[in-house]
Each structure stands twice: as structure tokens, then as C-alpha cells.
Design a protein around this motif. Structure first.
Motif, PDB file in Angstrom:
ATOM      1  N   UNK A   1      53.433  82.093  32.461  1.00 54.42           N
ATOM      2  CA  UNK A   1      52.261  82.093  31.733  1.00 54.42           C
ATOM      3  C   UNK A   1      51.872  83.425  31.246  1.00 54.42           C
TER       4      UNK A   1
ATOM      5  N   UNK B   1      50.335  83.367  40.881  1.00 53.09           N
ATOM      6  CA  UNK B   1      49.754  82.280  41.046  1.00 53.09           C
ATOM      7  C   UNK B   1      48.482  82.017  40.369  1.00 53.09           C
ATOM      8  N   UNK B   2      47.858  83.019  39.716  1.00 52.52           N
ATOM      9  CA  UNK B   2      46.541  82.970  38.851  1.00 52.52           C
ATOM     10  C   UNK B   2      46.874  82.801  37.605  1.00 52.52           C
ATOM     11  N   UNK B   3      47.728  81.954  37.019  1.00 51.53           N
ATOM     12  CA  UNK B   3      48.152  81.611  35.629  1.00 51.53           C
ATOM     13  C   UNK B   3      47.143  81.515  34.577  1.00 51.53           C
ATOM     14  N   UNK B   4      45.918  80.970  35.006  1.00 44.72           N
ATOM     15  CA  UNK B   4      45.171  80.699  33.890  1.00 44.72           C
ATOM     16  C   UNK B   4      44.334  82.297  33.812  1.00 44.72           C
ATOM     17  N   UNK B   5      44.461  83.186  34.700  1.00 43.24           N
ATOM     18  CA  UNK B   5      43.951  84.233  34.325  1.00 43.24           C
ATOM     19  C   UNK B   5      44.807  85.157  33.562  1.00 43.24           C
TER      20      UNK B   5
END
Lengths: 577, 175
Positions: B98, B137-141
Motif C-alpha cells: 500500500x 500494518x498501518x496501510x490506510x495511513x
């Protein structure tokens, strides 16, 4: 008043800890008697930090994208448009949550809340009312398939371990979530650790194991912390340890932190790592069910698989089998990321079309650009193009497209993503992560990466595509474990669906997505250039010439295509082709 | 005087390393009982020393009865282990899918040019180490980087540059 702050890793990264501290502070300064609690990730990562306020009358208000500065107003009940929008709330209604059913709802650090949600009833039912064979039969009727990627029937593995005569037996949880772009397991461990522990207990009872290990990625410190807490609580309440609930069944559990190796997601490599060795896979058979950890019968399942088990035992295998498609039962959790509007974690029934996940639940493509492809299965998977968007999400349909279900990473790409660069990215990953045991995987991935790199750099040659395909098939055939057998997938699937893009790179020396810098040409459009000279000032190689108040020009021979001029130009006068 | 101080300093350093080793030794004694604990011991050692110094690997081998070659093999197999000391600020730059799709390459270029260091390297002043990681693991950021445990999300090249420069300025002021 009760306030709940979502504190998964992503929430914390977005600032949830600071919000939590601000609320604590505000309670103190107002001398308020409020209850402050935490919960795991509800899956709406794009709205984090999320804060829920529950009033005395039970009314619940959800606030999104909360900052510490907003806390005062929220507590004063002065609600100026920070609340969740209806369409976002409805995202949850479109899902079917089994593995994630408690995530974002209960406090993961409280066993009482887990028990109140029906937790540990599954294991109690097993040890009191069911024989191990009956437990396996129940999981068989659910037709649960492994959620780690391969989709092997869970009951079959359990049965094989049950049939093994050797003792002791081991139950292992694979929480070494290595696929870049996937974080389902992390969220479950952080948001509902007890469900994984209960799933392992049920599995251990079924196969006859009294010892278990959870192999967690060391990059997940919060997951490890919450698991440790949960294990302590379970032990106190008599759900872990000797003679569980007076049944005579005993189970001891411990955590082992992995040390960062993608290949350790493979069962035999994981076992080697558990034994303190280099994580190298070995030939199967013997399967871990016969000879696994310390050469004893061992069963390994993934986090999400375990999280489904308590629900199956409580509600019955048939209820689970009613959800999903013909050959893939139940639900699957996906980490929806990339160029998507509403990125996060979603759990949907198997069999729903990809389009529904990406456009209905995920809200479509960021900045309303065109959809290009969705990558599933990470470095072992492939890219699914637009014309296959109506593919049903189940193991067999996804396999047919050349991608795989994988562990649940779903990375959405738009027209600005270069597919050759994507393939290169994944090959770079697998090349680094190859353990080196098999020559095809070790050297083959390196050769493939070299070819892809030269194509991206504009040095692609006639025949490169065919060479990539040939190498890819040989690596699949010549590798021992899943890493090598699937490593060429991202390349082969992008060649299958986006061959034109490869050809444009090789023959026309052009990157249509404008990502491969070596293939770009920067020019200044005289009609927009006001001659401010800021581009020339910022150019690191003095490739821009001109006089103030006159349009500037780029000297193509000197330009290194760094893009700095485009970045600094305030008049959109720099064009890339 | 100068000479004397040097001696004191040396003594202090000696005491520090002695206490570190003792701390590790108690862990080793605990793990010795559990077979297959080499990775856990190396993790403890890295926690204490910040990296895995060669002589410590040697000592671990001696206390646990494991050959140096095997320890070296395990230590180099896993990406978590570092054989070189790291700078005061460890920048973990996420290179997950991402982040890659959302432009982590540009962020890396900016950091590299700001610090004049390659991925995996440490700046000459021992202030920064740039470390590429597979996925935080903070793909939405995305794109994301972590500096000493603090996460910075939704980065742009300019933001990344500012964050680095801010740390540099605060360090210069501190000195």
C-alpha cells in the motif's frame, strides 16, 4: 458517560493515544466521573481515531477523525459535525462479521467482556458435551478452509493430527503475518485475542494436544502485549492450564516472537524457526501432523481460522456452511488498501463479487480516478483487471484469475499504478525473502528481478516477456515451498492481463502510468510558464535554462527525471510524458 | 588529571557493559532450560545492546554451548537482527504494498538525500539510521514511517523532509 477509544495499531498511529490522554485529562479537570475504555479496530481505518460516547440513557454517538483539540467540545456535548456519517455507519451493515465480531466492540483487555459476548462457551461445550471426534465432525460440517492462504480444509488437518499416535502433540497458531499490505491477523489479535485462544483450545482438545505456541511477528508489539494479558486472564479464570473447568483436559500456551522472515509463514519453516533454527522449509511428507515441532505431531492454523472456531462450535457447523458459496463457506476478512477511498478491514461472506467490496464497501477509487487492477494474495498472488471485477470472492474463482485468495490483502490500484513496476516490487520482495535453499527460487527470482528492473529503466529487450514467462514457470516447478512456487505469480498475472503495458515499456520506451522515472520526459509548457525561475533554482543538475519572466526550457540531455521541477512549480507548467 | 578522567570513564564504560552482560546472562540462564531458544536469546540481547555486537554473539555461544557459525547463521537469516549499531533515531520506512502504491519511493529518495545515507545505513554523526521495513500494518495511513516508535502517516515528500529537519534542529539546539 462512557467513552470508548479505538486503539488498534492503526488507531494509535493516527493519534488515538493522544486522544485517550486528552480525555483522561479532561475528565480530571472537570472532576467528572466518566468511564474511559479502549477497544480494538472496528475496521474503518480511514476514520481513525474513532471515539464512541455512550450516554447514561444508552444513546451512542460515534466521533471520527478525532484530535486532542476536539476532546473538550466532545465532552461538553457540543457536537459540531465530528460525528460519523450515515453512509460510513452502513458499511458495517454490508458486512458479515464472524472472525471480527468483537473487534471494535469489546475491550480486548477484558476477559469479562469477552465472556459476556458468549466467549469461552465454545470450549466449555466441547469439553463437557462433545468428544474430540465430534468437534472435528462439527468443523467438517462447517467446511472451514484455512484462512492463511492455501485454503486447506481445517478438519482434515485436525483429523490427521488426531490420528497420529505419537505424543506429545502440539497446537501452533501462525500469526507471522508477513504479506506486505495485510493486517487482518494483527487486528484480530489486538481486538479480540481471547477468540484466538479459545479457537486454539478447541483445536487442541480435538487433536489431543496439551501444549500450544503462538508464533507472532515481532513487528506486532501491541498484539503480543494484548495476547499476554489475555493469556494471564484466561489462566486466572481456569480456561488455560491444568484440568480446564474440571474436565481433565489441560492446555498450556506460550508466545514465541518471530524475528522477521516471510518464509516462516510456511509450516515447516515456521517449525524450524520455533526450534531456534534458520527458518528453512523442508520436504513434505512427513507432514507436520506426523512429524512437526520436535518431530512430534503438530497442527498449525492461521489466526483468522482459529477466530472462526468458537463461533462454529457455538452456532453449529451447518450455520457456518449456510454462509458463503458452494465450495468456500463462511466469511473472509480483507485488508482493503491502496488507492481506495475507505481503506480498512472488512469481513464479507464468501462469494460476493469483488466489485461490491471495492465500490460499495470501499467507496471506490481515491480522487475518483479510473480503476486499473486489484492485487490479491500479496507476493504470492496476482493482479485482477477490471473486466474480471465481477469475479466471486471464493478460493476457486480467485484461483482461476491467476491470483490467489491469500491471507486477505487486497490492494487497489488506479491508472497511475504501473503494472511492470508492481511486478518488480513484488519480485524484489520475494528475492529478498527467498531462504536460498532451492536454486530456482534463489537465483531465478534474482534473474527475474534484473529483467524487470531493466524493463523499468528503459533497457528492455525483445524477448524479455517470453524469458520472464519461461523463468517463472521453471521457478514454480523447481521450488520446494509455497514461497518459490508462487513467487512468479505477480509477474505472470500482470503479463497475462497487462502485456501491452510491458510492450510499451520495452518497444516504445514509455511508461503509460508515468511511474518509471527513466522513461519519462519532462517539458515546460510555455503557455503556462510565467518565468519565475523556481524550477531552475531547485533543479539538482542545472538542467533548466532560461531568463526571468520568459518561459524556461529543460535540457533533455542533462535532465535526470527527478521530478523536482514538477513538484515546485505552482503553475502546473511542467508536463510529464 | 586528563589521564585520570579517562581512566574513570573507561571504568564506567566497563561497568555499563558488565551490567548489560549480567542482565543478558540471567536471561540466558532462564532460556537455557527451554530447548530451541536461540532466537529469543538474540532478541533479548538486541533489546539490551541495541544491536548484536560480535563479541556478545561469541559469549552467547559459549554460555549456551552453541557453535559461533550457527549463531551467525541464525542472526543473519532474520531481518530483525542488526549486526551494526544504529543511530539515535531509527527511521523505519514502510515499503509495504500500500505504501509503495502511494509513493513510498519518493519518501525514501527525500530522506536519503536529506541524510545522505543509503537504506540500511547510519549517518556519520550516528544520529539517524534509515531502515526499510516490509510492512508496519498501518496501510490506510500510507505512506508511513516510524521514528523511534512514533508513527508518521499520510506522508508527502515535503512532510518527510520537515520531520527530519525538525529532529536535526532540535538536536543541534540540544547540543
Amino acid at each position: 458517560m462512557k467513552i470508548i477509544v479505538g486503539q488498534g495499531s492503526c488507531g494509535i498511529a493516527a493519534g488515538a493515544n493522544k486522544v485517550y490522554a486528552a480525555i483522561e485529562e479532561e475528565f480530571k479537570s472537570r472532576d467528572m466521573k466518566g468511564e474511559l475504555a479502549l477497544t480494538g479496530c472496528v475496521g474503518m481505518c480511514y476514520l481513525e481515531p474513532i471515539v464512541e460516547v455512550i450516554q447514561e440513557n444508552g444513546e451512542k454517538i460515534t466521533y471520527v477523525k478525532v484530535t486532542p483539540e476536539m476532546v473538550k467540545e466532545i465532552i461538553a456535548e457540543n457536537i459540531p459535525g465530528y460525528t460519523i456519517e450515515k453512509q460510513d455507519e452502513e458499511i458495517l451493515l454490508k458486512q458479515k462479521r464472524i472472525a471480527l465480531k468483537n473487534c471494535g466492540l469489546i475491550n480486548p483487555e477484558s476477559i469479562e467482556e469477552y465472556i459476556a459476548s458468549g466467549g469461552y462457551q465454545g470450549i466449555e461445550k466441547c469439553v463437557k458435551e462433545m468428544s474430540p471426534e465430534e468437534v472435528i465432525e462439527e468443523v467438517k460440517s462447517a467446511n472451514l478452509r484455512g484462512r492463511g492462504g492455501a485454503g486447506f480444509p481445517t478438519w482434515f488437518k485436525w483429523n490427521a493430527a488426531r490420528q497420529s499416535l505419537d505424543t506429545p502433540k502440539y497446537m501452533v497458531c501462525n500469526a507471522d503475518e508477513g504479506d506486505p499490505g495485510a493486517f487482518m491477523d494483527r487486528s484480530i489479535l489486538e481486538g479480540d485475542p481471547h477468540s484466538v485462544i479459545e479457537g486454539m483450545l478447541i483445536g487442541a482438545y480435538a487433536i489431543g494436544a496439551n501444549e500450544g505456541v503462538i508464533y507472532v511477528r515481532a513487528e506486532y508489539p501491541l498484539a503480543i502485549l494484548r495476547l499476554e494479558k489475555a493469556m494471564g486472564q484466561a489462566k486466572e479464570k481456569g480456561y488455560l492450564g491444568q484440568d480446564i473447568k474440571g474436565s481433565g483436559f489441560s492446555f498450556e500456551l506460550r508466545i514465541k516472537a518471530g524475528a522477521g522472515a516471510f518464509v516462516c509463514g510456511e509450516e515447516t519453516a515456521l517449525i524450524a524457526s520455533l526450534e531456534g533454527e534458520r527458518g528453512m522449509p523442508r520436504l513434505k511428507p512427513p507432514f507436520p501432523a506426523q512429524k512437526g515441532y520436535w518431530q512430534k505431531p503438530t497442527n498449525i492454523n492461521n489466526v483468522e481460522t482459529f477466530a472462526n472456531i468458537p463461533w462454529i462450535i457455538r452456532n453449529g457447523g451447518n450455520a457456518f456452511a449456510e454462509i458463503g458459496s458452494e465450495k468456500s463457506k463462511g466469511t473472509k476478512v480483507f485488508a482493503l488498501t491502496g488507492k481506495i477511498k475507505k481503506g480498512g478491514l472488512v469481513e464479507v461472506p464468501m462469494g460476493i463479487p469483488l466489485r461490491e467490496i471495492i465500490f460499495d464497501i470501499g467507496g471506490g477509487i481515491k480522487n475518483d480516478k479510473g480503476f486499473k487492477a486489484v492485487q490479491m494474495g500479496g507476493p504470492s498472488g496476482g493482479c485482477i483487471p477490471e473486466h474480471l471485477l465481477d469475479t466471486a470472492v471464493d478460493y476457486d474463482s480467485i484461483n482461476k484469475t491467476g491470483a490467489i485468495m491469500g491471507s486477505g490483502g487486497m490492494v487497489v490500484m488506479d491508472e497511475t499504478t504501473c503494472m511492470v513496476d508492481m511486478a518488480r516490487f513484488f519480485l524484489d520482495f520475494t528475492r529478498k525473502e527467498s531462504c536460498g535453499k532451492c536454486i530456482h527460487c534463489r537465483i531465478g527470482t534474482k534473474r527475474m528481478l534484473e529483467i524487470l528492473t531493466r524493463i523499468c529503466n528503459g533497457d528492455g529487450r525483445d524477448g524479455d516477456i517470453e524469458l520472464l514467462q519461461e523463468l517463472g514457470l521453471k521457478i514454480k516447478d523447481g521450488s520446494l515451498c509455497g514461497l518459490g512456487q508462487t513467487a512468479p505469480n505477480p509477474v505472470l498475472s500482470t503479463i497475462q492481463y497487462f502485456r501491452e503495458e510491458y510492450e510499451q515499456h520495452i518497444y516504445d520506451k514509455k511508461c503509460p502510468a508515468k511511474q518509471c522515472t527513466s522513461l519519462l520526459t519532462y517539458t515546460i509548457l510555455p503557455q503556462y510558464c510565467i518565468g519565475c525561475g523556481i524550477c531552475a533554482k531547485n533543479c539538482p543538475v542545472q538542467a533548466i535554462a532560461g531568463e526571468r519572466k520568459q518561459p524556461y526550457t529543460i535540457l533533455q540531455d542533462t535532465c535526470i527525471q527527478c521530478g523536482k521541477c514538477k513538484e515546485v512549480c505552482r503553475f502546473q507548467a511542467v508536463e510529464v510524458e | 588529571m586528563g589521564c585520570c578522567m579517562e581512566k574513570n570513564e573507561r571504568k564506567e564504560i566497563g561497568e555499563v557493559s558488565q551490567s548489560k552482560w549480567e542482565k543478558l546472562k540471567t536471561k540466558i540462564d532462564k532460556y537455557k532450560e527451554i530447548p530451541g531458544s536461540l532466537i529469543s536469546v538474540l532478541q533479548e540481547a538486541q533489546e539490551i545492546y541495541g544491536y548484536l555486537p560480535k563479541e556478545i554473539l561469541q559469549q552467547i555461544g559459549e554460555s549456551m554451548g552453541i557453535k559461533p557459525a550457527k549463531i551467525h547463521g541464525v542472526a543473519t537469516f532474520y531481518t530483525q537482527f542488526r549486526l551494526e549499531p544504529v543511530g539515535k533515531y531509527l527511521i523505519s520506512l514502510c515499503q509495504g504494498t500500500a505504501c509503495h502504491v502511494n509513493g513510498s519511493k519518493l519518501i525514501e529518495e527525500v530522506i536519503r538525500s536529506e541524510l545522505n545515507v543509503d537504506a540500511g545505513g547510519t549517518t556519520k554523526d550516528q544520529l539517524f539510521t534509515l531502515h526499510n521495513v516490509a510492512c508496519l500494518g498501518c496501510c490506510s495511513l500510507s505512506p508511513v514511517m516510524m521514528i523511534n516508535g512514533e508513527t508518521y502517516g499520510k506522508l508527502t515528500p515535503d512532510m518527510a523532509r520537515m520531520i527530519i529537519r525538525e529532529i536535526m534542529t532540535s538536536e543541534q539546539k540540544g547540543v
